[in-house]
Design an enzyme around this catalytic site. Structure first.
Site, mmCIF file in Angstrom:
data_model
loop_
_atom_site.group_PDB
_atom_site.id
_atom_site.type_symbol
_atom_site.label_atom_id
_atom_site.label_comp_id
_atom_site.label_asym_id
_atom_site.label_seq_id
_atom_site.Cartn_x
_atom_site.Cartn_y
_atom_site.Cartn_z
ATOM 1 N N GLY A 48 0.475 -1.442 0.063
ATOM 2 C CA GLY A 48 -0.241 0.326 0.048
ATOM 3 C C GLY A 48 0.921 1.639 -0.178
ATOM 4 O O GLY A 48 0.804 2.637 -0.283
ATOM 5 N N ASP A 103 0.635 3.184 4.049
ATOM 6 C CA ASP A 103 -0.072 3.895 3.684
ATOM 7 C C ASP A 103 -1.107 4.105 5.323
ATOM 8 O O ASP A 103 -1.831 5.528 4.759
ATOM 9 C CB ASP A 103 -0.829 3.186 2.595
ATOM 10 C CG ASP A 103 -1.117 1.698 2.962
ATOM 11 O OD1 ASP A 103 -1.086 1.043 4.400
ATOM 12 O OD2 ASP A 103 -2.157 0.920 2.192
ATOM 13 N N ASP A 106 -4.799 1.544 10.320
ATOM 14 C CA ASP A 106 -6.331 0.922 10.818
ATOM 15 C C ASP A 106 -6.330 0.828 12.386
ATOM 16 O O ASP A 106 -6.733 1.204 13.483
ATOM 17 C CB ASP A 106 -6.953 -0.218 9.847
ATOM 18 C CG ASP A 106 -7.946 -0.343 10.411
ATOM 19 O OD1 ASP A 106 -8.576 0.540 10.074
ATOM 20 O OD2 ASP A 106 -8.264 -1.303 9.230
ATOM 21 N N LYS A 134 -6.608 5.686 10.778
ATOM 22 C CA LYS A 134 -8.512 5.636 11.102
ATOM 23 C C LYS A 134 -8.307 5.996 13.080
ATOM 24 O O LYS A 134 -8.650 4.846 12.847
ATOM 25 C CB LYS A 134 -8.834 4.654 10.653
ATOM 26 C CG LYS A 134 -8.913 4.854 9.905
ATOM 27 C CD LYS A 134 -9.412 3.177 8.664
ATOM 28 C CE LYS A 134 -9.990 2.949 7.425
ATOM 29 N NZ LYS A 134 -10.200 1.634 6.983
ATOM 30 N N PHE A 155 -13.391 2.596 5.045
ATOM 31 C CA PHE A 155 -12.395 1.728 3.699
ATOM 32 C C PHE A 155 -12.281 2.948 2.797
ATOM 33 O O PHE A 155 -13.611 3.522 2.253
ATOM 34 C CB PHE A 155 -13.240 0.297 2.907
ATOM 35 C CG PHE A 155 -12.429 -0.113 2.938
ATOM 36 C CD1 PHE A 155 -11.413 -0.862 3.634
ATOM 37 C CD2 PHE A 155 -11.848 -0.514 1.180
ATOM 38 C CE1 PHE A 155 -10.305 -1.762 3.119
ATOM 39 C CE2 PHE A 155 -11.321 -0.743 0.903
ATOM 40 C CZ PHE A 155 -10.465 -1.744 1.627
ATOM 41 N N VAL A 156 -11.117 2.946 2.374
ATOM 42 C CA VAL A 156 -11.136 4.264 1.295
ATOM 43 C C VAL A 156 -9.517 2.973 0.313
ATOM 44 O O VAL A 156 -9.620 2.786 1.227
ATOM 45 C CB VAL A 156 -10.071 5.046 1.627
ATOM 46 C CG1 VAL A 156 -11.143 6.306 2.946
ATOM 47 C CG2 VAL A 156 -9.103 4.586 3.240
HETATM 48 P P1 IMP Z 1 -3.903 -2.413 10.499
HETATM 49 O O1 IMP Z 1 -2.505 -3.430 10.405
HETATM 50 O O2 IMP Z 1 -4.849 -2.816 11.074
HETATM 51 O O3 IMP Z 1 -3.247 -1.384 11.325
HETATM 52 O O4 IMP Z 1 -4.405 -1.358 8.874
HETATM 53 C C1 IMP Z 1 -2.936 -1.856 7.734
HETATM 54 C C2 IMP Z 1 -2.990 -2.684 7.202
HETATM 55 O O5 IMP Z 1 -4.192 -2.345 6.908
HETATM 56 C C3 IMP Z 1 -2.593 -0.674 5.461
HETATM 57 O O6 IMP Z 1 -1.144 -1.023 5.320
HETATM 58 C C4 IMP Z 1 -3.427 -1.119 5.035
HETATM 59 O O7 IMP Z 1 -2.807 -1.953 3.677
HETATM 60 C C5 IMP Z 1 -4.806 -2.288 5.122
HETATM 61 N N1 IMP Z 1 -5.847 -1.392 5.001
HETATM 62 C C6 IMP Z 1 -6.391 -0.928 6.493
HETATM 63 N N2 IMP Z 1 -7.422 -0.041 6.060
HETATM 64 C C7 IMP Z 1 -7.765 -0.014 4.811
HETATM 65 C C8 IMP Z 1 -8.412 0.368 3.684
HETATM 66 O O8 IMP Z 1 -9.317 2.024 4.624
HETATM 67 N N3 IMP Z 1 -8.275 0.925 2.408
HETATM 68 C C9 IMP Z 1 -7.377 0.201 2.514
HETATM 69 N N4 IMP Z 1 -6.709 -0.688 3.094
HETATM 70 C C10 IMP Z 1 -6.568 -0.324 4.318
HETATM 71 MG MG MG Z 2 -0.612 -1.674 3.961
#
Ligand code: IMP
Ligand code: MG
Length: 179
Positions: A48, A103, A106, A134, A155-156
């Protein structure tokens, strides 16, 4: 408001190309000041972050290296909760000033799992740069040092971010219309 279709979902313009560029310029300026006497190692988290990382890196004006890690935790629009390391960090990071580029933060799970491995190799410093965060979705205590935009828990896609592999080449960031 422009609408786009990615696979079975509809998205609408959310952050424009101009807004993205302005934030990138501002973050790059801060990094140029903070690391003017260092030789940092940028670490881009694939897939990403590749577009964002390339623009940030291209604007860095001092000696620097870049390396990549690849992790995956998403299926469709839901975090699967399980993180897979697909490409590990193969550069020596001991004693280095690291600038990790992501990127989006989340749930924070990616960093929660990635950071202990990185800390274990004793870098001189770690800064986290994330294009998007987020805050409402955060489940792990992860804090970015440089944030492009804080966004709601929706979601984006676009500018590197995907929905099931598609949408990364959209030049702007689009938000899902309904989930
Ligand atoms: P985390 O490990 O839950 O913080 O998620 C991080 C990863 O989930 C990011 O590097 C993204 O690849 C993916 N991700 C989280 N939210 C989104 C979204 O809204 N759109 C697309 N990819 C997302
Ligand atoms: Mg990612």
């Amino acid at each position: 408001m422009k609408q786009v279709q990615v696979l079975d979902k509809t998205f609408t313009t959310y952050i424009t190309k101009v807004e993205i560029s302005e934030r990138i310029n501002a973050i790059a300026k801060e990094l140029n000041e903070r690391y003017s006497h260092k030789k940092p190692m940028f670490i881009a988290v694939l897939n990403g972050a590749f577009l964002f990382a390339s623009e940030i890196f291209a604007q860095f004006e001092h000696p620097a290296e870049i390396s990549f890690v690849k992790v995956a935790s998403y299926h469709g629009t839901e975090s699967s909760g399980e993180l897979k390391t697909l490409i590990g960090l193969n550069s020596a990071i001991h004693g280095r000033d690291l600038i990790i580029i992501e990127d989006i933060i989340d749930t924070g799970k990616t960093f929660h799992e990635l950071l202990p491995n990185i800390h274990a190799q004793n870098p001189a410093s770690i800064a986290i740069v994330s294009l998007l965060v987020k805050p409402e979705a955060l489940k792990y205590p992860v804090k970015a040092d440089y944030v492009g935009f804080e966004i709601p828990n929706k979601f984006v896609v676009g500018y590197g971010l995907d929905y099931d592999g598609y949408g990364r080449n959209l030049p702007e960031i689009y938000q899902i219309v309904s989930e």
